[in-house]
Write a protein that holds these residues in place. Sequence first.
Motif, short mmCIF file in Angstrom:
data_model
loop_
_atom_site.label_atom_id
_atom_site.label_comp_id
_atom_site.label_asym_id
_atom_site.label_seq_id
_atom_site.Cartn_x
_atom_site.Cartn_y
_atom_site.Cartn_z
N THR A 72 1.17 -1.05 0.04
CA THR A 72 -0.35 0.06 -0.23
C THR A 72 0.81 1.45 -0.19
O THR A 72 1.87 1.22 0.20
CB THR A 72 -0.78 -0.04 1.24
OG1 THR A 72 -0.03 0.07 2.65
CG2 THR A 72 -1.83 -0.97 1.51
N ASP A 73 0.35 2.75 0.16
CA ASP A 73 1.18 3.88 0.28
C ASP A 73 1.53 4.32 1.86
O ASP A 73 1.88 5.34 1.53
CB ASP A 73 0.05 4.79 -0.68
CG ASP A 73 0.23 4.32 -2.13
OD1 ASP A 73 1.43 3.51 -2.81
OD2 ASP A 73 -1.27 5.09 -2.60
N GLU A 74 0.66 3.28 2.93
CA GLU A 74 0.79 3.80 3.78
C GLU A 74 2.73 2.66 4.06
O GLU A 74 2.51 2.16 4.43
CB GLU A 74 -0.18 2.95 4.97
CG GLU A 74 0.11 3.48 6.82
CD GLU A 74 -1.15 2.74 7.09
OE1 GLU A 74 -1.01 2.62 8.06
OE2 GLU A 74 -2.19 1.85 6.08
N ILE A 75 2.84 3.86 4.94
CA ILE A 75 4.50 3.20 5.68
C ILE A 75 4.58 2.70 6.55
O ILE A 75 3.43 3.03 7.84
CB ILE A 75 5.31 4.56 5.96
CG1 ILE A 75 5.37 6.10 4.75
CG2 ILE A 75 6.59 4.22 6.48
CD1 ILE A 75 6.26 4.93 2.97
N SER A 76 4.89 1.19 6.86
CA SER A 76 4.22 0.67 7.88
C SER A 76 6.13 0.20 8.76
O SER A 76 5.81 0.76 10.19
CB SER A 76 4.75 -1.21 7.54
OG SER A 76 5.11 -1.79 8.77
N HIS A 77 7.20 1.04 8.54
CA HIS A 77 8.26 1.06 9.45
C HIS A 77 9.45 1.36 8.72
O HIS A 77 9.51 1.35 7.32
CB HIS A 77 8.99 -0.33 10.36
CG HIS A 77 8.77 -1.44 9.46
ND1 HIS A 77 8.13 -2.20 8.34
CD2 HIS A 77 10.25 -1.68 8.66
CE1 HIS A 77 8.77 -3.25 7.82
NE2 HIS A 77 9.60 -3.11 8.18
N GLN A 78 10.64 1.73 9.41
CA GLN A 78 11.56 1.95 8.19
C GLN A 78 13.05 1.00 8.30
O GLN A 78 13.04 0.38 9.95
CB GLN A 78 12.21 3.27 7.92
CG GLN A 78 12.36 4.27 9.98
CD GLN A 78 13.02 5.69 9.80
OE1 GLN A 78 13.80 5.89 8.54
NE2 GLN A 78 12.74 6.61 10.45
N THR A 79 13.98 1.34 8.39
CA THR A 79 15.59 0.39 8.54
C THR A 79 16.58 1.32 8.14
O THR A 79 16.86 1.77 6.93
CB THR A 79 15.72 -1.08 7.17
OG1 THR A 79 15.35 -0.84 6.16
CG2 THR A 79 13.88 -2.00 7.71
N PHE B 181 13.00 -0.08 12.56
CA PHE B 181 12.58 0.71 13.84
C PHE B 181 11.30 0.69 13.38
O PHE B 181 10.67 1.41 12.23
CB PHE B 181 13.20 2.01 13.49
CG PHE B 181 14.61 2.21 14.12
CD1 PHE B 181 14.79 2.10 15.50
CD2 PHE B 181 15.39 1.46 13.06
CE1 PHE B 181 16.19 2.19 15.68
CE2 PHE B 181 17.01 1.59 13.50
CZ PHE B 181 17.06 1.42 14.64
N GLU B 182 10.25 1.29 14.33
CA GLU B 182 8.50 1.69 14.21
C GLU B 182 8.57 3.06 14.12
O GLU B 182 7.46 3.33 13.04
CB GLU B 182 7.61 0.76 15.53
CG GLU B 182 6.82 -1.17 15.24
CD GLU B 182 7.18 -1.33 14.16
OE1 GLU B 182 5.82 -0.49 13.55
OE2 GLU B 182 7.55 -2.38 14.18
N ASP B 183 9.02 3.91 14.38
CA ASP B 183 8.83 5.47 14.25
C ASP B 183 9.33 6.03 13.33
O ASP B 183 10.90 5.70 12.79
CB ASP B 183 9.76 5.87 15.62
CG ASP B 183 10.05 7.13 15.96
OD1 ASP B 183 9.79 7.90 14.51
OD2 ASP B 183 10.63 7.88 16.34
N ILE B 184 8.33 6.10 11.94
CA ILE B 184 8.96 6.72 10.18
C ILE B 184 9.63 8.02 10.76
O ILE B 184 10.23 8.14 10.26
CB ILE B 184 7.83 6.35 10.12
CG1 ILE B 184 6.87 7.29 10.02
CG2 ILE B 184 7.68 4.63 9.99
CD1 ILE B 184 5.60 7.00 9.21
N ASN B 185 10.22 8.61 11.80
CA ASN B 185 10.48 10.26 11.77
C ASN B 185 11.49 9.59 12.27
O ASN B 185 11.71 10.87 12.59
CB ASN B 185 9.13 11.32 12.85
CG ASN B 185 7.97 11.02 12.08
OD1 ASN B 185 7.58 11.07 11.11
ND2 ASN B 185 7.03 10.74 12.65
N LEU B 186 12.19 8.88 12.83
CA LEU B 186 13.58 8.50 12.92
C LEU B 186 14.41 8.93 11.75
O LEU B 186 14.18 8.42 11.38
CB LEU B 186 13.85 7.19 13.59
CG LEU B 186 15.34 7.43 14.54
CD1 LEU B 186 14.88 7.61 15.83
CD2 LEU B 186 15.03 5.44 14.54
#
Length: 105
Positions: A44-51, A67-72
């Motif tokens: 989807t277009d929704e962000i789940s997490h970042q690596t 990392f669950e925090d996508i603003n990190l």
Amino acid sequence: MKKRFNKGYSVETAEEYIDVNEEFVCVSKGDLINKYDNEKEKYTDEISHQTYWFSQEGLTEPFKVKFEDINLKISQFSNVKLIGLTACEIQKKVYFKAEGIEVIK
């Protein structure tokens, strides 16, 4: 027949592979990962997490941390401590995740 089970994420599993109390070097820029919709079988277009990829003195290969925090935001080649670092082992692969970071100056 082989017994298959997953103990889930734990600090103990992470400690088997790395020294969780020492500092790490971020060796990549962050990658945002889109959420996967199982019903539609597509991302989807929704962000789940970042690596991010990290390394540590004495390791031969870098490893990826979720990392669950996508603003990190972590700058490449920053020295950091990983907060709440855990890992799980699934079919001989190890997956790491952390709650956050502490930048070391």
